[in-house]
Write a protein that holds these residues in place. Structure first.
Motif, PDB file in Angstrom:
ATOM      1  N   ASP A 149     141.609  47.028  29.619  1.00  0.00           N
ATOM      2  CA  ASP A 149     141.143  45.879  30.379  1.00  0.00           C
ATOM      3  C   ASP A 149     139.652  45.631  30.199  1.00  0.00           C
ATOM      4  O   ASP A 149     139.170  44.550  30.471  1.00  0.00           O
ATOM      5  N   LEU A 150     138.904  46.618  29.768  1.00  0.00           N
ATOM      6  CA  LEU A 150     137.475  46.455  29.561  1.00  0.00           C
ATOM      7  C   LEU A 150     137.176  45.830  28.206  1.00  0.00           C
ATOM      8  O   LEU A 150     136.038  45.528  27.901  1.00  0.00           O
ATOM      9  N   GLY A 151     138.171  45.616  27.402  1.00  0.00           N
ATOM     10  CA  GLY A 151     137.964  45.038  26.075  1.00  0.00           C
ATOM     11  C   GLY A 151     138.249  46.089  25.033  1.00  0.00           C
ATOM     12  O   GLY A 151     138.285  47.277  25.293  1.00  0.00           O
ATOM     13  N   HIS A 152     138.471  45.612  23.842  1.00  0.00           N
ATOM     14  CA  HIS A 152     138.791  46.531  22.751  1.00  0.00           C
ATOM     15  C   HIS A 152     137.528  46.807  21.947  1.00  0.00           C
ATOM     16  O   HIS A 152     136.881  45.892  21.463  1.00  0.00           O
ATOM     17  N   HIS A 153     137.204  48.062  21.853  1.00  0.00           N
ATOM     18  CA  HIS A 153     136.054  48.478  21.066  1.00  0.00           C
ATOM     19  C   HIS A 153     136.556  49.311  19.911  1.00  0.00           C
ATOM     20  O   HIS A 153     137.675  49.814  19.919  1.00  0.00           O
ATOM     21  N   ILE A 154     135.701  49.466  18.945  1.00  0.00           N
ATOM     22  CA  ILE A 154     136.059  50.291  17.802  1.00  0.00           C
ATOM     23  C   ILE A 154     136.351  51.712  18.261  1.00  0.00           C
ATOM     24  O   ILE A 154     137.291  52.337  17.803  1.00  0.00           O
ATOM     25  N   ARG A 186     123.158  57.564  29.238  1.00  0.00           N
ATOM     26  CA  ARG A 186     123.762  58.065  28.005  1.00  0.00           C
ATOM     27  C   ARG A 186     124.495  56.945  27.272  1.00  0.00           C
ATOM     28  O   ARG A 186     124.376  56.797  26.047  1.00  0.00           O
ATOM     29  N   ILE A 187     125.235  56.136  28.007  1.00  0.00           N
ATOM     30  CA  ILE A 187     125.959  55.016  27.390  1.00  0.00           C
ATOM     31  C   ILE A 187     124.972  54.032  26.770  1.00  0.00           C
ATOM     32  O   ILE A 187     125.163  53.566  25.642  1.00  0.00           O
ATOM     33  N   LEU A 188     123.904  53.710  27.490  1.00  0.00           N
ATOM     34  CA  LEU A 188     122.902  52.783  26.960  1.00  0.00           C
ATOM     35  C   LEU A 188     122.255  53.342  25.688  1.00  0.00           C
ATOM     36  O   LEU A 188     122.029  52.599  24.724  1.00  0.00           O
ATOM     37  N   ALA A 189     121.962  54.630  25.696  1.00  0.00           N
ATOM     38  CA  ALA A 189     121.266  55.239  24.564  1.00  0.00           C
ATOM     39  C   ALA A 189     122.159  55.438  23.347  1.00  0.00           C
ATOM     40  O   ALA A 189     121.711  55.261  22.211  1.00  0.00           O
ATOM     41  N   THR A 190     123.406  55.800  23.568  1.00  0.00           N
ATOM     42  CA  THR A 190     124.267  56.154  22.436  1.00  0.00           C
ATOM     43  C   THR A 190     125.191  55.032  21.984  1.00  0.00           C
ATOM     44  O   THR A 190     125.616  55.013  20.839  1.00  0.00           O
ATOM     45  N   ARG A 191     125.503  54.104  22.861  1.00  0.00           N
ATOM     46  CA  ARG A 191     126.460  53.050  22.518  1.00  0.00           C
ATOM     47  C   ARG A 191     125.821  51.679  22.324  1.00  0.00           C
ATOM     48  O   ARG A 191     126.456  50.792  21.782  1.00  0.00           O
ATOM     49  N   ALA A 192     124.599  51.513  22.826  1.00  0.00           N
ATOM     50  CA  ALA A 192     123.893  50.229  22.731  1.00  0.00           C
ATOM     51  C   ALA A 192     124.822  49.064  23.089  1.00  0.00           C
ATOM     52  O   ALA A 192     125.087  48.193  22.274  1.00  0.00           O
ATOM     53  N   PRO A 193     125.317  49.052  24.330  1.00  0.00           N
ATOM     54  CA  PRO A 193     126.268  47.995  24.708  1.00  0.00           C
ATOM     55  C   PRO A 193     125.632  46.609  24.655  1.00  0.00           C
ATOM     56  O   PRO A 193     124.419  46.462  24.826  1.00  0.00           O
ATOM     57  N   THR A 194     126.456  45.631  24.396  1.00  0.00           N
ATOM     58  CA  THR A 194     125.997  44.245  24.352  1.00  0.00           C
ATOM     59  C   THR A 194     126.847  43.400  25.289  1.00  0.00           C
ATOM     60  O   THR A 194     127.904  43.823  25.743  1.00  0.00           O
ATOM     61  N   ALA A 195     126.349  42.222  25.594  1.00  0.00           N
ATOM     62  CA  ALA A 195     127.051  41.199  26.381  1.00  0.00           C
ATOM     63  C   ALA A 195     127.661  41.764  27.654  1.00  0.00           C
ATOM     64  O   ALA A 195     126.960  42.293  28.502  1.00  0.00           O
ATOM     65  N   GLY A 196     128.968  41.632  27.781  1.00  0.00           N
ATOM     66  CA  GLY A 196     129.662  42.017  29.008  1.00  0.00           C
ATOM     67  C   GLY A 196     129.520  43.487  29.349  1.00  0.00           C
ATOM     68  O   GLY A 196     129.375  43.842  30.517  1.00  0.00           O
ATOM     69  N   ASP A 197     129.554  44.337  28.342  1.00  0.00           N
ATOM     70  CA  ASP A 197     129.425  45.773  28.606  1.00  0.00           C
ATOM     71  C   ASP A 197     128.033  46.106  29.131  1.00  0.00           C
ATOM     72  O   ASP A 197     127.883  46.927  30.030  1.00  0.00           O
TER      73      ASP A 197
END
Length: 156
Positions: free
Chosen positions: A5-10, A74-85
């Motif tokens: 439900d959060l979207g499909h990521h690689i 940790r998520i911000l540093a390692t995943r570099a989320p964009t937009a909705g995330d």
């Protein structure tokens, strides 16, 4: 809510990280709701022991805030989320700060309840305070529900 439900990521792990942090926020919110309930009960029932327990339990909320904040970093540093995330992670950081402050206020009510337990209660038995607390609990519960559903309109 399922991870998908959060979207499909690689990365499936990324979805799991986001879902885990969302679930942690909801758990923290549940603790805060319980803390509010018990603080008001301690005050209206003149229960000193319960008031002190509420105050002591605030450490759990504080620890959860730190753990969730660290996970978001940790998520911000390692995943570099964009937009909705990215908006989700920022909302979580703001939300846990607010939940922690609500927990701090419940702690203060718990300490006050412990101090007032030996004092005669007013004839209204804190009716106004209980009414106000009911409204606060509804607001917190509604905000947590909107977050759980990722319902932006409901959050407003």
């Amino acid at each position: 809510m399922e991870v998908e439900d959060l979207g499909h990521h690689i990365s499936r792990r990324y979805n799991e990280d986001l879902e885990h942090v969302r679930n942690s926020v909801l758990t923290m919110g549940g603790l805060v709701e319980d803390q509010l309930d018990r603080a008001i009960k301690a005050l209206s029932d003149a229960d000193s022991a319960l008031g002190l327990q509420v105050a002591e339990d605030d450490i759990k909320v504080n620890r959860m805030e730190v753990a969730i904040s660290d996970e978001c970093a940790r998520i911000l540093a390692t995943r570099a989320p964009t937009a909705g995330d990215l908006r989700l992670v920022i909302a979580i950081i703001r939300m846990i700060s607010d939940l922690e402050r609500i927990g701090d206020e419940a702690e203060k009510v718990g300490v006050l309840a412990a101090r007032l337990a030996s004092v005669e209660r007013p004839s209204t038995n804190y009716r106004e305070l209980r009414n106000l607390a009911r409204h606060v609990k509804q607001m917190v519960h509604g905000a947590l529900g909107a977050f759980a559903r990722l319902d932006a309109k409901g959050a407003l």
